[in-house]
Design an enzyme around this catalytic site. Structure first.
Site, PDB file in Angstrom:
ATOM      1  N   ILE A  25       0.829  -1.201   0.000  1.00  0.00           N
ATOM      2  CA  ILE A  25       0.000   0.000   0.000  1.00  0.00           C
ATOM      3  C   ILE A  25       0.866   1.254   0.000  1.00  0.00           C
ATOM      4  O   ILE A  25       0.543   2.247  -0.646  1.00  0.00           O
ATOM      5  CB  ILE A  25      -0.962  -0.019   1.209  1.00  0.00           C
ATOM      6  CG1 ILE A  25      -2.016  -1.114   1.016  1.00  0.00           C
ATOM      7  CG2 ILE A  25      -1.634   1.338   1.394  1.00  0.00           C
ATOM      8  CD1 ILE A  25      -2.910  -1.339   2.209  1.00  0.00           C
ATOM      9  N   ASN A  96       1.888   5.236   7.510  1.00  0.00           N
ATOM     10  CA  ASN A  96       1.412   3.983   6.943  1.00  0.00           C
ATOM     11  C   ASN A  96       2.104   2.750   7.527  1.00  0.00           C
ATOM     12  O   ASN A  96       1.571   1.643   7.428  1.00  0.00           O
ATOM     13  CB  ASN A  96       1.625   4.020   5.415  1.00  0.00           C
ATOM     14  CG  ASN A  96       1.458   2.670   4.760  1.00  0.00           C
ATOM     15  OD1 ASN A  96       0.366   2.123   4.709  1.00  0.00           O
ATOM     16  ND2 ASN A  96       2.565   2.116   4.257  1.00  0.00           N
ATOM     17  N   TYR A 163      -2.879  -6.439  16.717  1.00  0.00           N
ATOM     18  CA  TYR A 163      -3.074  -5.622  15.506  1.00  0.00           C
ATOM     19  C   TYR A 163      -4.394  -4.857  15.595  1.00  0.00           C
ATOM     20  O   TYR A 163      -4.442  -3.650  15.344  1.00  0.00           O
ATOM     21  CB  TYR A 163      -3.075  -6.533  14.280  1.00  0.00           C
ATOM     22  CG  TYR A 163      -3.364  -5.826  12.987  1.00  0.00           C
ATOM     23  CD1 TYR A 163      -2.375  -5.118  12.305  1.00  0.00           C
ATOM     24  CD2 TYR A 163      -4.645  -5.856  12.425  1.00  0.00           C
ATOM     25  CE1 TYR A 163      -2.648  -4.462  11.114  1.00  0.00           C
ATOM     26  CE2 TYR A 163      -4.926  -5.213  11.241  1.00  0.00           C
ATOM     27  CZ  TYR A 163      -3.920  -4.515  10.585  1.00  0.00           C
ATOM     28  OH  TYR A 163      -4.204  -3.861   9.404  1.00  0.00           O
TER      29      TYR A 163
END
Length: 259
Positions: A25, A96, A163
């Protein structure tokens, strides 16, 4: 009128930094911001970003690669000071960088939990603080952090509490700081990607096709997202087209979080 509307999406004359830019990404975000005219600083803990920046430069993009450990607040602060001085200003931060560990909660090790929090949440906070405070001083800038569908709702069948919780923290960090910095014309938002066809996801799907089938079946659009679709949402929030948006989490998940 239409011409002015399209101009709001332009990033000409602006400098952006993208963390975790070495691939996936992050690479798609670099391409989208660069295609809109931004100078893009690729940051990653590995030296791969230096080579990646050269590859983008060879394609005509304005790029620079820097090695930054987002878990080290002193390293992040040093990079923010150096890059703001070199470019005059960092106008856009895209936080990110992130990792994930697969584990049941009962078996989730202390080390994996702390590493998830260190990179996914602490690292984003350090970047927001160091790059964002300089935006506040200039009274302009845009911060976009990458959260996840896992930060908004419980996902299945994969199990990775560290996460999920870290990404929930990212989403709320953007709400809190977005409101705090709104009077200074600094916008802070998040993008929440759904299941996205990165190399990492494809490896999981190849090894466990039943999990891939569940992901697709649970997604209303019945497909995986493409990295370019996540990058498009990031670029929108970074641009003046989103000038009235702050403290928001833009879910780019093919309808997953709404179902």
């Amino acid at each position: 009128m239409a011409s002015n509307a399209f101009a709001n999406y332009s990033l000409e004359g602006r400098t952006a930094i993208v963390t975790g830019a070495a691939g996936g990404i992050g690479s798609a975000i670099t391409e989208r911001l660069g295609s809109l005219g931004a100078t893009v600083v690729l940051a990653d803990v590995t030296g791969r970003v230096v080579d990646a920046a050269k590859e983008w430069s060879d394609k005509g993009f304005k790029t620079k690669g820097v090695k930054v450990d987002v878990t080290n607040s002193a390293d992040v602060e040093k990079a923010a000071a150096r890059l703001n001085e070199e470019f005059g200003a960092i106008d856009i931060l895209v936080a990110n960088a992130g990792i994930s560990y697969e584990s049941t909660t009962a078996d989730h090790s202390d080390e994996d939990w702390r590493r998830c929090m260190s990179i996914n949440l602490d690292g984003i906070f350090f970047c927001v603080r160091s790059f964002g405070k300089r935006m506040v001083e200039r009274r302009r800038g845009s911060v976009v952090c990458i959260s996840s569908i896992a930060g908004i709702k419980a996902v299945r069948p994969e199990l990775h509490a560290g996460y999920d919780v870290s990404k929930a923290g990212v989403a709320h960090l953007c709400r809190v700081v977005g409101v705090e910095w709104a009077p200074y014309n600094v916008r802070v938002n998040a993008v929440g990607p759904g299941y996205t066809e990165t190399e990492m996801l494809k490896k999981v799907g190849a090894a466990q096709p039943e999990i891939m089938a569940t992901w697709i079946n649970d997604t209303p659009m019945k497909r995986l997202l493409q990295p370019a679709e996540i990058a498009a949402s990031v670029a929108f929030l970074a641009s003046d087209a989103a000038s009235g948006i702050t403290g928001h989490v833009l879910m780019t998940d093919a309808g997953y979080s709404a179902s």
